[in-house]
Design an enzyme around this catalytic site. Sequence first.
Site, short mmCIF file in Angstrom:
data_model
loop_
_atom_site.label_atom_id
_atom_site.label_comp_id
_atom_site.label_asym_id
_atom_site.label_seq_id
_atom_site.Cartn_x
_atom_site.Cartn_y
_atom_site.Cartn_z
N HIS A 310 0.89 -1.14 -0.09
CA HIS A 310 0.14 0.16 -0.12
C HIS A 310 1.08 1.31 -0.05
O HIS A 310 1.94 1.29 0.80
CB HIS A 310 -0.88 -0.14 1.18
CG HIS A 310 -2.01 1.04 1.11
ND1 HIS A 310 -1.85 2.18 1.44
CD2 HIS A 310 -3.30 0.77 0.55
CE1 HIS A 310 -3.19 3.01 1.12
NE2 HIS A 310 -4.03 2.16 0.64
N ASP A 371 -7.75 -5.30 -0.44
CA ASP A 371 -8.05 -5.88 -1.57
C ASP A 371 -7.93 -7.45 -1.54
O ASP A 371 -8.63 -8.31 -2.25
CB ASP A 371 -7.79 -5.23 -2.70
CG ASP A 371 -8.35 -4.05 -3.26
OD1 ASP A 371 -9.62 -3.71 -3.09
OD2 ASP A 371 -7.69 -3.07 -3.60
N1 CMC Z 1 4.57 -7.53 -5.06
C1 CMC Z 1 5.99 -7.49 -5.03
N2 CMC Z 1 6.57 -6.30 -4.81
C2 CMC Z 1 6.09 -5.05 -4.53
C3 CMC Z 1 4.56 -5.08 -4.49
C4 CMC Z 1 3.68 -6.32 -4.71
N3 CMC Z 1 2.47 -6.38 -4.62
N4 CMC Z 1 4.21 -3.65 -4.11
C5 CMC Z 1 5.41 -3.15 -3.93
N5 CMC Z 1 6.47 -3.98 -4.15
C6 CMC Z 1 7.74 -3.65 -3.87
C7 CMC Z 1 8.20 -2.73 -5.30
O1 CMC Z 1 8.90 -3.34 -6.22
C8 CMC Z 1 9.20 -1.86 -4.47
O2 CMC Z 1 10.41 -2.54 -4.32
P1 CMC Z 1 11.96 -1.92 -4.37
O3 CMC Z 1 12.01 -0.84 -3.08
O4 CMC Z 1 12.86 -2.83 -4.29
O5 CMC Z 1 12.12 -0.98 -5.63
C9 CMC Z 1 8.78 -1.55 -3.10
O6 CMC Z 1 8.12 -2.73 -2.97
C10 CMC Z 1 7.87 -0.44 -2.96
O7 CMC Z 1 6.82 -0.49 -3.92
P2 CMC Z 1 6.18 0.85 -4.82
O8 CMC Z 1 5.60 0.48 -6.07
O9 CMC Z 1 7.24 1.98 -4.61
O10 CMC Z 1 4.97 1.08 -3.98
P3 CMC Z 1 3.79 2.18 -4.27
O11 CMC Z 1 3.46 2.89 -2.89
O12 CMC Z 1 4.15 3.07 -5.38
O13 CMC Z 1 2.73 1.14 -4.63
C11 CMC Z 1 0.78 -0.27 -4.59
C12 CMC Z 1 1.47 0.84 -3.85
C13 CMC Z 1 -0.49 -0.52 -3.87
C14 CMC Z 1 0.34 0.22 -5.92
C15 CMC Z 1 1.82 -1.41 -4.96
O14 CMC Z 1 2.18 -2.08 -3.77
C16 CMC Z 1 1.02 -2.56 -5.60
O15 CMC Z 1 0.96 -2.52 -6.90
N6 CMC Z 1 0.28 -3.45 -5.00
C17 CMC Z 1 -0.45 -4.51 -5.63
C18 CMC Z 1 -1.87 -4.11 -6.31
C19 CMC Z 1 -2.67 -3.66 -5.18
O16 CMC Z 1 -2.96 -4.74 -4.25
N7 CMC Z 1 -3.16 -2.62 -4.94
C20 CMC Z 1 -4.51 -2.32 -4.09
C21 CMC Z 1 -3.99 -1.20 -3.02
S1 CMC Z 1 -4.93 -1.17 -1.60
C22 CMC Z 1 -6.52 -0.52 -2.24
C23 CMC Z 1 -6.75 0.97 -2.53
O17 CMC Z 1 -6.76 1.72 -1.52
O18 CMC Z 1 -6.82 1.01 -3.75
#
Ligand code: CMC
Length: 436
Positions: A310, A371
């Site tokens: 998240h 989710d």
């Molecule tokens: N699986 C594997 N690695 C992950 C994941 C994941 N689901 N999410 C984040 N990471 C890793 C990412 O690769 C990064 O690693 P590093 O620091 O080595 O480069 C680190 O964790 C930080 O990730 P980020 O992409 O910079 O984080 P963000 O805040 O931009 O993204 C997110 C948040 C929710 C979009 C992302 O965690 C994701 O894509 N999750 C899967 C989709 C999901 O479940 N979304 C629902 C969110 S909750 C409901 C809502 O409020 O909408």
Amino acid sequence: MPTKDTVTLIDNRTGKEIELDLLKPTSGPMTIDISSLYKELGYFTYDPGFMATASCWSNITYLDGGKGVLEYRGYPIEQLAEESTFLETCYLLLNGELPNKNELAEFEGSINKHCMLHEQLKTFYSGFRRDAHPMATMVGVVGALSAFYHDDEDVHDESDRMDAAHRLIAKMPTMAAWSYRYAMGMPFVQPRNDLGYSENFLHMMFSMPSEEYKVDPIMAKALDVILILHADHEQNASTSTVRLAGSSQANPFAVLSAGIASLWGPAHGGANEAVIQMLTDINESGRPLSEFIDRAKDKEDRFRLMGFGHRVYKNYDPRAKIIREICHEMLENNPVSDPKHQALLDTAMELEKIALEDDYFKSRNLYPNVDFYSGIIFLGMGIPLNMFTVLFALGRTVGWVSQWNEMMGDPKAKIGRPRQLYTGEATRDYKGIDKR
Ligand code: CMC
């Protein structure tokens, strides 16, 4: 909002010093007011993804990602999920206070009054292919409502805004259920005012004209709690979309349609559907789960574990904590008859266990989010997969309209107009086609 505190910014290039006001929120980090920065120093600020930028002020929802806190109008989400109902929570979000008995009855009456759809709206459904994703149908049909309520809607009039808000909250279950009925080729079912909000939605989804359908009260209660958990989440992608679209003073129904479109993406609300899709892919592949965990860790691979991580919650997602209990209780008490479903649920539980213990996920604070569990619960409830994100939209509608109403009621609100860091070509002269 401004306090006596300021921060001093020194421009090392010119030596010029400026004082910027520090704004003090009720809770959360102090916020630097940079609105004079461009005028004073001629600089923009750069913050892709809004990692450290407050896009607006708001009195509605507070969350602390580090501590796992979520509050609507100051009330902790745990208390609302335990003691409130979805409609009472809607009243709270929209109006700022919990209703007394009369206010609640009046609000429920207004929602009942508005839950039917204009007959003409049915024709919009038939414009869609039968196999259209219900979220696509929702984007279209909710947007189409703007054609029904436009001339008599003044976005600057508080009572008109409340009318639009009540209409949207009331009609959303009907539109959502009908998007599914249409895809299934089943007749549309009219709403019933003797049923509660969540019961009514289930009735419109599942009842048949040919036989009596009794809404399962446990299922209706679980849905009501899930809607409360999804009701608002401050300035997330879809809510920010609603605010930006609404800031041009556009029609609220068209604005909500923009919010639904943004929610649909798998990084946001579409994740609940993507979780089940991912579990299905894992099971159908016949490959071990560890292979998918390794893929999620591999930077060269775009695969991510859906339902994990998240942007804001870096400790745990308080919504996930509540919904996890519902999920585990449901899995213990309601054995699933379909072996395929059971296999998906088993994989989900295995994944939850592995990821919670794995260093990669632990060190990045990647916990199962709301989710992950809502997807599993909806699956167990027999909600069709393509309706999962529609249910998220159903819950979030009140958050969207509350945030839109707050913004439109602010006499100082301006049209949203972000700036950019231009990285394209510098000025160059046009060349005739024969010289290129
Ligand atoms: N699986 C594997 N690695 C992950 C994941 C994941 N689901 N999410 C984040 N990471 C890793 C990412 O690769 C990064 O690693 P590093 O620091 O080595 O480069 C680190 O964790 C930080 O990730 P980020 O992409 O910079 O984080 P963000 O805040 O931009 O993204 C997110 C948040 C929710 C979009 C992302 O965690 C994701 O894509 N999750 C899967 C989709 C999901 O479940 N979304 C629902 C969110 S909750 C409901 C809502 O409020 O909408």
